[in-house]
Design an enzyme around this catalytic site. Sequence first.
Site, PDB file in Angstrom:
ATOM      1  CB  ILE A 173      -0.932   0.006   1.236  1.00  0.00           C
ATOM      2  CG1 ILE A 173      -1.673  -1.330   1.340  1.00  0.00           C
ATOM      3  CG2 ILE A 173      -1.898   1.191   1.173  1.00  0.00           C
ATOM      4  CD1 ILE A 173      -2.386  -1.767   0.075  1.00  0.00           C
ATOM      5  CD  GLU A 174       4.738   1.591  -3.066  1.00  0.00           C
ATOM      6  OE1 GLU A 174       5.169   2.596  -3.642  1.00  0.00           O
ATOM      7  OE2 GLU A 174       5.225   0.462  -3.212  1.00  0.00           O
TER       8      GLU A 174
END
Length: 347
Positions: A173-174
């Site tokens: 998750i960025e």
Amino acid sequence: MILFKPRHCTLLALAVLAAAASAAYSSTCANNVVTYWGQNSWGGSHLNDPDHWEQDLAKYCQGDTFDIINLSFVTNYNTSGLPVLNHAGHCETKFNGTNTLTCPDIGADIKTCQAKGIKIVLSLGGSGIYSYGLASDADGKTFADTIWNMFLGGSHDYRPYGNAVLDGIDLDIESGDHTGYAGFISQLRTHFASASKQYVISAAPQCVYPDYNLDSTLRNAWIDNNYVQFYNNPCNLANIDNQWNFDYKSWDTLAKKNPNPDSKVYIGLPAGPAAAGNGYLKLSTLKTDITQLYSNYSSTFGGIMLWDASWYSNNREYVQELATWVKTSMNCGASASTPASSAVAPS
Ligand SMILES: *[C@@H]1O[C@H](CO)[C@@H](O)[C@H](O)[C@H]1NC(C)=O
Ligand SMILES: *[C@@H]1O[C@H](CO)[C@@H](O)[C@H](O)[C@H]1NC(C)=O
Ligand SMILES: *[C@@H]1O[C@H](CO)[C@@H](O)[C@H](O)[C@H]1NC(C)=O
Ligand SMILES: *[C@@H]1O[C@H](CO)[C@@H](O)[C@H](O)[C@H]1NC(C)=O
């Protein structure tokens, strides 16, 4: 304080882990080798340079190099539509009337890899050019049901890999909302509890501690493996002697506090000179550094993660020597009788 905004190293990911004599992932060993497949970070073209382009998934399961492979990525998701996959040029066919890929060839390769003891895990997220997110834990639970049905042990009209059943999920998750993942993991684990198969839950935070997007998830949700990206940041492994930049201890402490008492940390490394903006080291330096971390943090040490599989073809000697060294030097390695890391700390 303004957090350093790291470069995105991960676009789409498939993670591959490999173990000792034959590739086989063990959650209690410290010698696992994981990689991501599906994003061809080497670059180039599969039309003009097919020999150097990222090869089909099953090619990376032929040797004994990888124990876990991470399929990258599921790039778009929310609870109102079916999740969208991106596998670079590996699969471009969609189910009729949908935006969902159908990849029977990858499905067949997944089974080939699994038959050799290699785990194939689905990676969610990737670089911020994609749009994804969950608004709440309730959304997370709904999304967990969808992922279970489309990729894991459930059933669904649109299963991108057909009846191949993946071995778990990886959170890269960025961007997007930071909420909902605890609910997502909790609901997945409810499904896992009724299955005979052993599933893996992992995440790939940047080395800057705490991770901007994943911190609360890493602290509160069940995590088997933390693939910490020690590259593309001032906390990259080249700065191991600079305590102001390099901070492995915080990751060790985080893993020890996870609801999973056996949560592990993997040293995430670039697999080739251009696979990341920094953090690529010569093998002799790397071996010294990894030995030091393995020795200091043996109870949480799980192995290494290499970004990404495309460099296996283009930097083969390096990747192979490193993987073989990890598999034979860390515990559960060369000697089958070597105790698991949780049992004995190497001196
Ligand atoms: C939800 O995701 C789908 C893709 O699965 C996308 O087409 C749609 O625009 C997204 N909706 C919102 C509100 O983001
Ligand atoms: C889509 O529909 C066409 C025509 O019915 C069919 O030939 C094709 O196999 C379908 N493709 C998929 C991926 O289901
Ligand atoms: C697997 O892919 C995800 C992205 O979906 C990434 O976050 C994660 O780091 C990958 N795992 C490994 C071991 O590379
Ligand atoms: C490992 O432990 C040794 C001895 O305590 C210490 O000198 C060294 O700085 C530690 N290295 C790391 C990276 O934690």
